[in-house]
Design an enzyme around this catalytic site. Structure first.
Site, mmCIF file in Angstrom:
data_model
loop_
_atom_site.group_PDB
_atom_site.id
_atom_site.type_symbol
_atom_site.label_atom_id
_atom_site.label_comp_id
_atom_site.label_asym_id
_atom_site.label_seq_id
_atom_site.Cartn_x
_atom_site.Cartn_y
_atom_site.Cartn_z
ATOM 1 N N TRP A 160 0.832 -1.212 0.000
ATOM 2 C CA TRP A 160 0.000 0.000 0.000
ATOM 3 C C TRP A 160 0.864 1.260 0.000
ATOM 4 O O TRP A 160 0.569 2.226 0.687
ATOM 5 C CB TRP A 160 -0.969 0.021 1.191
ATOM 6 C CG TRP A 160 -1.734 -1.237 1.378
ATOM 7 C CD1 TRP A 160 -1.665 -2.096 2.430
ATOM 8 C CD2 TRP A 160 -2.698 -1.803 0.464
ATOM 9 N NE1 TRP A 160 -2.521 -3.158 2.243
ATOM 10 C CE2 TRP A 160 -3.166 -3.006 1.037
ATOM 11 C CE3 TRP A 160 -3.208 -1.406 -0.778
ATOM 12 C CZ2 TRP A 160 -4.108 -3.811 0.414
ATOM 13 C CZ3 TRP A 160 -4.140 -2.205 -1.396
ATOM 14 C CH2 TRP A 160 -4.586 -3.395 -0.798
ATOM 15 N N ASP A 243 1.533 12.019 12.826
ATOM 16 C CA ASP A 243 0.652 13.103 13.266
ATOM 17 C C ASP A 243 0.533 14.162 12.173
ATOM 18 O O ASP A 243 -0.567 14.630 11.859
ATOM 19 C CB ASP A 243 1.182 13.732 14.556
ATOM 20 C CG ASP A 243 0.981 12.838 15.770
ATOM 21 O OD1 ASP A 243 0.104 11.962 15.721
ATOM 22 O OD2 ASP A 243 1.713 13.016 16.761
ATOM 23 N N GLN A 339 -26.715 11.955 -3.812
ATOM 24 C CA GLN A 339 -28.168 11.985 -3.607
ATOM 25 C C GLN A 339 -28.796 13.243 -4.207
ATOM 26 O O GLN A 339 -29.859 13.176 -4.819
ATOM 27 C CB GLN A 339 -28.475 11.908 -2.109
ATOM 28 C CG GLN A 339 -29.941 11.680 -1.785
ATOM 29 C CD GLN A 339 -30.384 10.255 -2.107
ATOM 30 O OE1 GLN A 339 -29.558 9.355 -2.222
ATOM 31 N NE2 GLN A 339 -31.688 10.066 -2.277
ATOM 32 N N LEU A 341 -27.774 14.912 -6.753
ATOM 33 C CA LEU A 341 -27.790 14.764 -8.210
ATOM 34 C C LEU A 341 -28.689 13.635 -8.680
ATOM 35 O O LEU A 341 -28.946 13.496 -9.883
ATOM 36 C CB LEU A 341 -26.370 14.530 -8.738
ATOM 37 C CG LEU A 341 -25.566 15.799 -9.083
ATOM 38 C CD1 LEU A 341 -25.256 16.616 -7.836
ATOM 39 C CD2 LEU A 341 -24.280 15.439 -9.810
ATOM 40 N N GLY A 342 -29.156 12.798 -7.740
ATOM 41 C CA GLY A 342 -30.025 11.688 -8.118
ATOM 42 C C GLY A 342 -29.301 10.692 -9.001
ATOM 43 O O GLY A 342 -28.122 10.393 -8.803
ATOM 44 N N GLU A 366 -3.394 6.200 6.613
ATOM 45 C CA GLU A 366 -2.807 7.002 7.689
ATOM 46 C C GLU A 366 -3.452 6.673 9.039
ATOM 47 O O GLU A 366 -3.611 7.536 9.902
ATOM 48 C CB GLU A 366 -2.944 8.505 7.392
ATOM 49 C CG GLU A 366 -2.215 8.978 6.159
ATOM 50 C CD GLU A 366 -0.711 8.990 6.304
ATOM 51 O OE1 GLU A 366 -0.198 8.468 7.311
ATOM 52 O OE2 GLU A 366 -0.045 9.504 5.409
#
Length: 382
Positions: A160, A243, A339, A341-342, A366
């Site tokens: 990763w 941090d 949502q 924009l549907g 992180e």
């Protein structure tokens, strides 16, 4: 897009930097992002542009070529980049994380030799901490570094790794002894190191241009003078740098959320249903209001932590709070943008679908948000 961000900046120079970042993000990065993300290509030209503009080295000392800017200014630049291209903002944050490790922990000789190149804009870094069985659990790292004459021989697998196979140098964490507290050490490893290779890029749900690979070390030799800090200090080095890295991801997530909000507001103004703009519906207005509140809370949380850092005060808990707050907000805001924009929000014709996918991983890397809650809770009870 449909909203304006009001910012309070500490200086006129900071305002100019943020205006420059916004101009580059709007005019240079945004036109590339949709096609580049579809191809999942490494955005080398974008990093070169940001580097030449001095935006990859803002929070570091001018002595080594940095911009000598407060962290709160740097993070707002990262947010501006993220509103246009989250993958590039992640890479920018990772690069700063690598330079932070050397700047805060390297010997005078190591910093003099490497930091000017790291901050020049020509180099891009990668941070090699996670492994297949060791993500948030740093103590589970198995990559081993054994002293052999004037070099350490390293064997292991990192996973990763953002900018993997594309970086110019790697900050590598490996186990130099079995001591659970003092067994980890940090190294600087330039590209082209013999016996270091890379896996194929991961096929992720989002952030496709954040090229993420395994880093494979099969007897790679790292000279002793590329040890960062003391042998055995790697755990402290890794956790202290994280941090700052968490604040970078908080800024990225805030930029994603801001972009989603802006697209949703623009759509609600312009798209009509039942003969009037969607935004005239009170239900939609309430959704947009909640989204705006989430974005403002996210921004406030990372700026508060950054100001503590700039003042030289403890900020670890506040960094975790900012990472938790901003990334959870990004997930809520992008979900609601889809949502608003549907069905259009579910298509790749509109950016909110991509922003929704990009937002999810910010809750995971992180340090997962479950880990952030543990960090916060333990600090409160300490």
């Amino acid at each position: 897009m449909g909203t304006t961000v009001e910012r309070l900046l500490p200086s006129g120079e900071a305002e100019e930097l943020l205006a420059l970042a916004r101009e580059i993000a709007t005019k240079e990065l945004a036109p590339q992002v949709a096609e580049a993300e579809e191809r999942a290509e490494f955005p080398e030209s974008a990093y070169r542009l940001l580097g030449s503009a001095g935006l990859l080295s803002l929070p570091f000392s001018a002595e080594f070529g940095g911009g000598a800017q407060p962290y709160e200014v740097y993070l707002q630049v990262v947010e501006e980049i993220a509103t246009a291209w989250p993958s590039v903002a992640v890479g920018t944050s990772v690069h700063a994380l690598t330079a932070t490790v050397v700047d805060a922990n390297g010997s005078a000789e190591l910093k003099q030799r490497w930091l000017p190149r790291m901050l020049s804009g020509d180099w891009l870094g990668a941070y090699c901490l996670s492994e297949p069985q060791a993500g948030s659990d740093v103590s589970g790292i198995r990559t081993a570094a054994r002293l052999d004459g004037d070099a350490y021989t390293v064997k292991g697998v990192k996973q990763w790794i953002s900018n993997g196979s594309c970086a110019d140098y790697y900050i590598l964490f490996a186990r130099t002894s079995e001591d659970p507290k003092r067994g980890l050490s940090a190294f600087l490893v330039p590209e082209g190191t013999e016996s270091m290779s890379f896996g194929a890029p991961e096929r992720k749900m989002g952030l496709h241009c954040d090229v993420t690979t395994q880093v494979l070390l099969d007897g790679a030799r790292i000279p002793v003078d590329q040890l960062i800090g003391e042998e055995g200090a790697g755990m402290r080095v890794a956790l202290s740098a994280l941090d700052a890295g968490r604040l970078g991801i908080a800024a990225v997530a805030t930029g994603i959320a801001q972009a989603a909000l802006s697209h949703a507001v623009g759509y609600a103004r312009e798209h009509e249903q039942f003969g009037k703009p969607v935004g005239e519906s009170q239900g939609v207005q309430f959704m947009l209001a909640d989204m705006a509140a989430d974005v403002e809370r996210a921004r406030a949380s990372y700026l508060h932590a950054a100001r503590l850092k700039d003042a030289g005060r403890p900020f670890s808990r506040q960094a975790s709070i900012a990472k938790l707050t901003a990334t959870d907000a990004a997930m809520r805001v992008t979900t609601d943008a889809v949502q608003v924009l549907g069905v259009d929000g579910c298509t790749r014709e509109y950016p909110v679908e991509r922003l929704f996918r990009d937002a999810k991983v910010t809750q995971i890397f992180e340090g997962t948000n479950q880990i952030q809650r543990m960090v916060i809770g333990r600090d409160l009870l300490r």
